[in-house]
Design a protein around this motif. Structure first.
Motif, PDB file in Angstrom:
ATOM      1  N   GLU A 176      -1.623  30.565  11.065  1.00 56.83           N
ATOM      2  CA  GLU A 176      -1.900  30.667   9.631  1.00 56.83           C
ATOM      3  C   GLU A 176      -1.848  32.130   9.202  1.00 56.83           C
ATOM      4  OE1 GLU A 176      -2.476  28.095   7.627  1.00 56.83           O
ATOM      5  OE2 GLU A 176      -2.455  26.579   9.217  1.00 56.83           O
ATOM      6  N   ALA A 177      -1.255  32.368   8.025  1.00 53.35           N
ATOM      7  CA  ALA A 177      -1.168  33.734   7.502  1.00 53.35           C
ATOM      8  C   ALA A 177      -2.557  34.364   7.401  1.00 53.35           C
ATOM      9  CB  ALA A 177      -0.508  33.720   6.128  1.00 53.35           C
ATOM     10  N   MET A 178      -3.543  33.531   7.033  1.00 51.58           N
ATOM     11  CA  MET A 178      -4.896  34.022   6.822  1.00 51.58           C
ATOM     12  C   MET A 178      -5.440  34.808   8.018  1.00 51.58           C
ATOM     13  SD  MET A 178      -7.281  31.346   4.866  1.00 51.58           S
ATOM     14  CE  MET A 178      -8.410  30.930   6.174  1.00 51.58           C
ATOM     15  N   ALA A 179      -4.974  34.447   9.229  1.00 47.14           N
ATOM     16  CA  ALA A 179      -5.540  35.046  10.435  1.00 47.14           C
ATOM     17  C   ALA A 179      -4.797  36.309  10.883  1.00 47.14           C
ATOM     18  CB  ALA A 179      -5.544  34.006  11.557  1.00 47.14           C
ATOM     19  N   GLN A 193      -4.680  36.303  -7.395  1.00 44.15           N
ATOM     20  CA  GLN A 193      -3.385  36.935  -7.145  1.00 44.15           C
ATOM     21  C   GLN A 193      -3.416  38.436  -7.404  1.00 44.15           C
ATOM     22  OE1 GLN A 193      -1.655  34.991  -5.578  1.00 44.15           O
ATOM     23  NE2 GLN A 193      -2.637  33.073  -6.198  1.00 44.15           N
ATOM     24  N   LYS A 194      -2.533  39.090  -6.704  1.00 38.80           N
ATOM     25  CA  LYS A 194      -2.411  40.538  -6.807  1.00 38.80           C
ATOM     26  C   LYS A 194      -2.195  40.977  -8.257  1.00 38.80           C
ATOM     27  CE  LYS A 194       1.342  42.293  -4.956  1.00 38.80           C
ATOM     28  NZ  LYS A 194       2.315  42.599  -3.909  1.00 38.80           N
ATOM     29  N   GLU A 195      -1.361  40.229  -8.975  1.00 41.28           N
ATOM     30  CA  GLU A 195      -1.039  40.597 -10.356  1.00 41.28           C
ATOM     31  C   GLU A 195      -2.289  40.643 -11.226  1.00 41.28           C
ATOM     32  OE1 GLU A 195       0.767  38.820  -8.499  1.00 41.28           O
ATOM     33  OE2 GLU A 195       2.868  39.361  -8.786  1.00 41.28           O
ATOM     34  N   ALA A 196      -3.249  39.776 -10.926  1.00 45.35           N
ATOM     35  CA  ALA A 196      -4.448  39.721 -11.750  1.00 45.35           C
ATOM     36  C   ALA A 196      -5.439  40.808 -11.367  1.00 45.35           C
ATOM     37  CB  ALA A 196      -5.102  38.345 -11.634  1.00 45.35           C
ATOM     38  N   LYS A 197      -5.354  41.254 -10.119  1.00 46.81           N
ATOM     39  CA  LYS A 197      -6.383  42.164  -9.613  1.00 46.81           C
ATOM     40  C   LYS A 197      -5.977  43.630  -9.639  1.00 46.81           C
ATOM     41  CE  LYS A 197      -7.681  39.362  -5.818  1.00 46.81           C
ATOM     42  NZ  LYS A 197      -8.217  39.310  -4.473  1.00 46.81           N
ATOM     43  N   ALA A 198      -4.720  43.889  -9.259  1.00 46.45           N
ATOM     44  CA  ALA A 198      -4.348  45.262  -8.926  1.00 46.45           C
ATOM     45  C   ALA A 198      -4.368  46.173 -10.140  1.00 46.45           C
ATOM     46  CB  ALA A 198      -2.956  45.272  -8.302  1.00 46.45           C
ATOM     47  N   TYR A 236      10.994  44.298   4.249  1.00 43.48           N
ATOM     48  CA  TYR A 236      10.107  44.696   3.152  1.00 43.48           C
ATOM     49  C   TYR A 236       8.968  45.579   3.665  1.00 43.48           C
ATOM     50  CZ  TYR A 236      12.460  41.380   0.074  1.00 43.48           C
ATOM     51  OH  TYR A 236      13.383  40.726  -0.690  1.00 43.48           O
ATOM     52  N   GLN A 237       8.571  46.532   2.803  1.00 47.52           N
ATOM     53  CA  GLN A 237       7.487  47.436   3.183  1.00 47.52           C
ATOM     54  C   GLN A 237       6.189  46.977   2.550  1.00 47.52           C
ATOM     55  OE1 GLN A 237       8.428  51.545   2.569  1.00 47.52           O
ATOM     56  NE2 GLN A 237      10.532  51.312   3.256  1.00 47.52           N
ATOM     57  N   ILE A 238       5.174  46.824   3.385  1.00 46.62           N
ATOM     58  CA  ILE A 238       3.849  46.477   2.873  1.00 46.62           C
ATOM     59  C   ILE A 238       2.976  47.724   2.991  1.00 46.62           C
ATOM     60  CG2 ILE A 238       1.888  44.890   3.114  1.00 46.62           C
ATOM     61  CD1 ILE A 238       4.504  43.400   2.576  1.00 46.62           C
ATOM     62  N   LEU A 239       2.436  48.196   1.877  1.00 51.11           N
ATOM     63  CA  LEU A 239       1.520  49.346   1.869  1.00 51.11           C
ATOM     64  C   LEU A 239       2.070  50.594   2.583  1.00 51.11           C
ATOM     65  CD1 LEU A 239      -1.834  47.561   2.892  1.00 51.11           C
ATOM     66  CD2 LEU A 239      -1.183  48.161   0.575  1.00 51.11           C
ATOM     67  N   GLU A 240       3.239  51.040   2.277  1.00 50.84           N
ATOM     68  CA  GLU A 240       3.802  52.268   2.850  1.00 50.84           C
ATOM     69  C   GLU A 240       3.655  52.367   4.372  1.00 50.84           C
ATOM     70  OE1 GLU A 240       2.372  55.661   0.678  1.00 50.84           O
ATOM     71  OE2 GLU A 240       2.570  54.598  -1.221  1.00 50.84           O
ATOM     72  N   PRO A 241       4.391  51.577   5.106  1.00 47.60           N
ATOM     73  CA  PRO A 241       4.271  51.585   6.573  1.00 47.60           C
ATOM     74  C   PRO A 241       4.860  52.838   7.199  1.00 47.60           C
ATOM     75  CG  PRO A 241       6.084  50.191   5.881  1.00 47.60           C
ATOM     76  CD  PRO A 241       5.410  50.631   4.625  1.00 47.60           C
ATOM     77  N   SER A 283       2.185  34.615   0.978  1.00 47.65           N
ATOM     78  CA  SER A 283       0.956  34.421   1.754  1.00 47.65           C
ATOM     79  C   SER A 283       0.817  35.518   2.789  1.00 47.65           C
ATOM     80  CB  SER A 283       0.936  33.082   2.495  1.00 47.65           C
ATOM     81  OG  SER A 283       1.465  32.075   1.728  1.00 47.65           O
ATOM     82  N   ILE A 284       1.890  35.729   3.569  1.00 50.32           N
ATOM     83  CA  ILE A 284       1.764  36.694   4.659  1.00 50.32           C
ATOM     84  C   ILE A 284       1.663  38.116   4.116  1.00 50.32           C
ATOM     85  CG2 ILE A 284       4.267  36.718   5.127  1.00 50.32           C
ATOM     86  CD1 ILE A 284       1.681  36.980   7.856  1.00 50.32           C
ATOM     87  N   ALA A 285       2.459  38.433   3.083  1.00 51.99           N
ATOM     88  CA  ALA A 285       2.391  39.772   2.496  1.00 51.99           C
ATOM     89  C   ALA A 285       1.001  40.017   1.901  1.00 51.99           C
ATOM     90  CB  ALA A 285       3.467  39.935   1.428  1.00 51.99           C
ATOM     91  N   GLY A 286       0.472  38.994   1.232  1.00 52.94           N
ATOM     92  CA  GLY A 286      -0.855  39.108   0.620  1.00 52.94           C
ATOM     93  C   GLY A 286      -1.934  39.345   1.661  1.00 52.94           C
TER      94      GLY A 286
END
Lengths: 450, 316
Positions: free
Chosen positions: A436-439, B255-260, A329-334, A352-355
């Motif tokens: 953790e994804a957060m980090a 969530q992204k859906e609410a913000k973007a 999957y592409q996150i933000l046009e890599p 979580s990780i994608a976010g």
């Protein structure tokens, strides 16, 4: 609810004649309970027992299809009141209503637009499931013309809405092959509607104007006449009444095995509410609480996306969490120089990780391995997220062609896989990411040099 | 054919009633029902679920522009924000002490006390105060909050399995309700209620936060945990029969859906509608599964969910 072997045994002759191929009647009953034998193998079972057994083995809520082919909507055959008890099986169909009074061109255009609506979620594509056409004009010819115009522009299943049997008849002449649902048979027109449903072998909705007693009488009549693909409209509208009535009907069907209400429901959240927003909220209630075919009067992509997402949530098997389709999957046009991170296909892990990658502003490649919907540590301990699986996914998804570097970040929770992975992927440098994804943003900032 | 007999389910258990506010402050009662959500044809639902508006003590960062434009400058000051929330129909205020978080300002007990004083004098609604979610800071600021609100019967959270003693103790001594937070697990929820009642928190002073996943992000877990807890409570398990609080707004708007607003697929529709429906569907789902209070964020969704509850209670 299926019968047990012992319950079935009570209906058998108990002569142990062996002609069915089983050593005893009890053994035959056990085979029947496990669906490994047919009742017709027993020549001696009485007609009465046969009927009783057939009735008892029927699903408490009949599975009914609207439409034909691969786009058909199948609803019903639910077995529980609450999804945690097992799961909800057949996602309700979201249908948009158009009216023939708008004219055939306008109705067909709306149907076409609606049919093109698509949205992706967790690697799957969803859309609107059907079009309902209402005979607002009251005129049979106008209706038939509108139905023909709509069906020329869409392959979605149709619901034909008219109380005048002539209108239904002239529309069916044009589109019966596509197996549209007839809406609706009522106390006044049921005999003629039964005739049409039989003639064209189409599913038929039954609407009561006076509660469940009238509804049960109507469905009983239709079933006795041989029309069994029924969809029910108990005639109630709005939040409180539909919650109560739909709950009662589901209980009657499941817990009381009351056959006359053992069919899927059709609902109209747009009727009797104040605004399109309220319609969407009520449609949401019908998704969670027992709706079957849900007919919307307003089409707004934002609302429909919310409802489709809710449906995906509610109809997920609790034993089988929502899964991402494995892939890269592409996150933000890599770019080819962007980081490559590995994760599992449990949707919440992915989100979580994608976010976090998005929030931290890291264009990156996210490689999703098939862990059968398990999260990182659960998948690892179940042996579904090991060095072999990761290496195979890296190769299978051609990650080496997408990125110009040879660095792959694995979740910190499976740091132990590093050694094995270095062996399985000799060309790659294995980087152990955070637990953790957060980090992940902070981790990349510190360790990733593009 | 014989008439249809409507099956009636009678339960032995009942959701405990927890009161907030009172005295000069408006009073709300959470819970009290002895039937599944809104099924008043077979039991009694004496108190409709409450809709609270969530505010915070620090100007929000990273919020959806839709939310920010709804509140305008009010987000700069919690007292002004609380007043505006009351005007928008909040039945309670849920105040999150964001600024006490070590990475969000690391403010101390004095600031928390001042904020709570200001909010309490700005509105006469019942108050919920949630700490920054870091154990040592929670304990430091929530003790001060409890003292500042003594006699006003607010709800204070969160008590979690690893850190509940300090907050529970001040709730007992100052007469507040404790919010028991557990991670989507009926056994852990029950365990925490037992721990809290064992150290002396009265059973009518515990509110459960069973954790909430937003629409598209684990809402199915939030739904099922509530249904399971509700069925267990009505079935007679007193240790899970406390009322349930759901932070529907904060979860949905994260969530992204609410913000973007830009670069989203056309299937997502307009950002103006999307965030609000995301919040509404999250709230509705947890209400229908069993929630006695939802905290929400956008004035429009608050208005519609209040109207929805009104209708679900059988009022036209």
């Amino acid at each position: 609810m299926a019968l047990t072997g012992i319950q079935i045994y009570k209906f058998l002759p108990k002569t142990n004649c062996k002609e069915c191929g089983q050593p005893t009647c009890l053994a035959f009953a056990m085979k029947l309970a496990a669906s490994q034998a047919e009742l017709s193998a027993c020549k001696y079972v009485s007609e009465e027992s046969k009927k009783a057994l057939e009735a008892a083995s029927k699903p408490p809520i009949r599975l009914v299809a609207v439409g034909a082919g691969d786009k058909k909507i199948e609803v019903g055959n639910e077995t529980v009141m609450f999804r945690h008890e097992k799961t909800f099986f057949h996602r309700p169909g979201l249908v948009i209503r158009v009216k023939d009074s708008a004219g055939p061109e306008k109705a067909a255009k709306t149907a076409e637009e609606v049919g093109q609506y698509k949205v992706d979620r967790v690697g799957m594509t969803f859309g609107i499931d059907g079009i309902a056409i209402q005979n607002d004009s009251g005129n049979a010819a106008t209706f038939a013309q509108c139905v023909a115009a709509v069906s020329a522009k869409t392959t979605l299943p149709l619901v034909l809405m008219a109380t005048n049997p002539d209108s239904i008849s002239s529309a069916l002449e044009k589109v019966a092959k596509a197996k549209p649902a007839i809406y609706a048979a009522t106390k006044e027109n049921i005999d003629k509607m039964i005739e049409l449903a039989k003639k064209y072998a189409c599913p038929m909705a039954v609407r009561s104007s006076d509660g469940l007693n009238e509804l049960a009488e109507l469905t009983d009549k239709a079933a006795k006449a041989g029309v069994e693909d029924l969809i029910l409209d108990p005639g109630v509208r709005g939040f409180g009444d539909t919650l109560v009535t739909f709950t009662q009907m589901r209980r009657l069907a499941l817990n009381k095995r009351f056959e006359p209400v053992g069919y899927p429901l059709i609902s109209f959240p747009g009727e009797g509410v104040a605004s399109p927003d309220e319609e969407a909220i009520l449609a949401g209630q019908h998704i969670a609480k027992y709706g079957g075919i849900i007919v919307l009067d307003h089409f707004s992509p934002a609302f429909v996306y919310g409802l489709l997402t809710l449906r995906l949530n509610v109809y997920t098997d609790p034993q089988k969490p929502i899964q991402m389709k494995p892939g890269l999957y592409q996150i933000l046009e890599p770019k080819p120089t962007s980081p490559l991170c590995v994760t599992t296909n449990f949707s919440l892990t992915y989100f979580s990780i994608a976010g976090e990658l998005e929030a931290a502003g890291w264009p990156s490649w996210l490689l999703v391995c098939d862990t059968e919907g398990l999260s990182v540590l659960t998948a690892w301990s179940a042996g579904k997220f090991d060095a072999d699986k990761i290496a195979k996914t890296v190769k299978g998804q051609n990650a080496a062609e997408k990125v110009s570097h040879r660095n792959v970040v694995i979740p910190g929770g499976v740091a132990v896989l590093r050694g094995e992975l270095e062996e399985a992927l000799p060309d790659w440098k294995i980087m152990v990411g955070p637990r953790e994804a957060m980090a992940v943003g902070g981790f990349l900032k510190e360790h990733w040099k593009s | 054919m014989p008439g249809v007999e409507i099956p009636i389910e009678k339960w032995t258990g009942k959701i405990k009633e927890v009161k907030l506010g009172g005295g000069k402050r408006k009073e709300i009662v959470l819970g009290g029902e002895n039937t599944l959500p809104f099924l008043s044809f077979e039991g009694s639902v004496p108190h409709p679920p409450t809709v609270a508006i969530e505010i915070q003590d620090k100007e929000p960062a990273g919020w959806s522009p839709i939310l920010l434009s709804a509140w305008g400058d009010a987000v700069k000051d919690p007292a002004t924000w609380a007043k505006k929330a009351a005007e928008y129909g909040a039945e309670a205020i849920s105040l999150r002490l964001v600024s006490a978080h070590p990475e969000m300002g690391d403010t101390g007990a004095d600031v928390a006390k001042k904020t709570v004083d200001k909010v309490l004098s700005a509105v006469d609604l019942p108050l919920i105060v949630i700490g920054p979610g870091v154990a040592e800071k929670d304990n430091a600021v929530l003790v001060a909050v409890s003292e500042a609100a003594k006699g006003q019967r607010i709800a204070i959270g969160n008590c979690e399995e690893k850190n509940y003693r300090t907050v529970a103790a001040v709730c007992i001594s100052d007469g507040h309700a404790a919010i028991a937070k557990s991670p989507l697990d009926i056994n852990l929820a029950k365990q925490l209620n037992i721990l809290l009642t064992d150290i002396g928190v009265p059973a009518d002073s515990v509110i459960m936060d069973l954790d909430t996943g937003a629409l598209g992000y684990g809402l199915e877990y939030a739904l099922s945990i509530r249904e399971r807890v509700r069925l267990a409570a009505l079935g007679g398990d007193a240790m899970v029969s406390m009322p349930v609080l759901s932070h529907a707004g904060a979860e949905a708007w994260r969530q992204k859906e609410a913000k973007a607003s830009q670069g989203m697929p056309p299937g997502w529709g307009s950002v103006e509608e999307r965030g609000i429906i995301w919040e509404e569907l999250t709230a509705l789902t947890v209400l229908n599964a069993g929630s006695n209070i939802v905290t929400m964020m956008h004035p429009k969704s608050v208005e519609r969910i209040k109207a929805t509850i009104h209708k679900l209670m059988g009022k036209k």
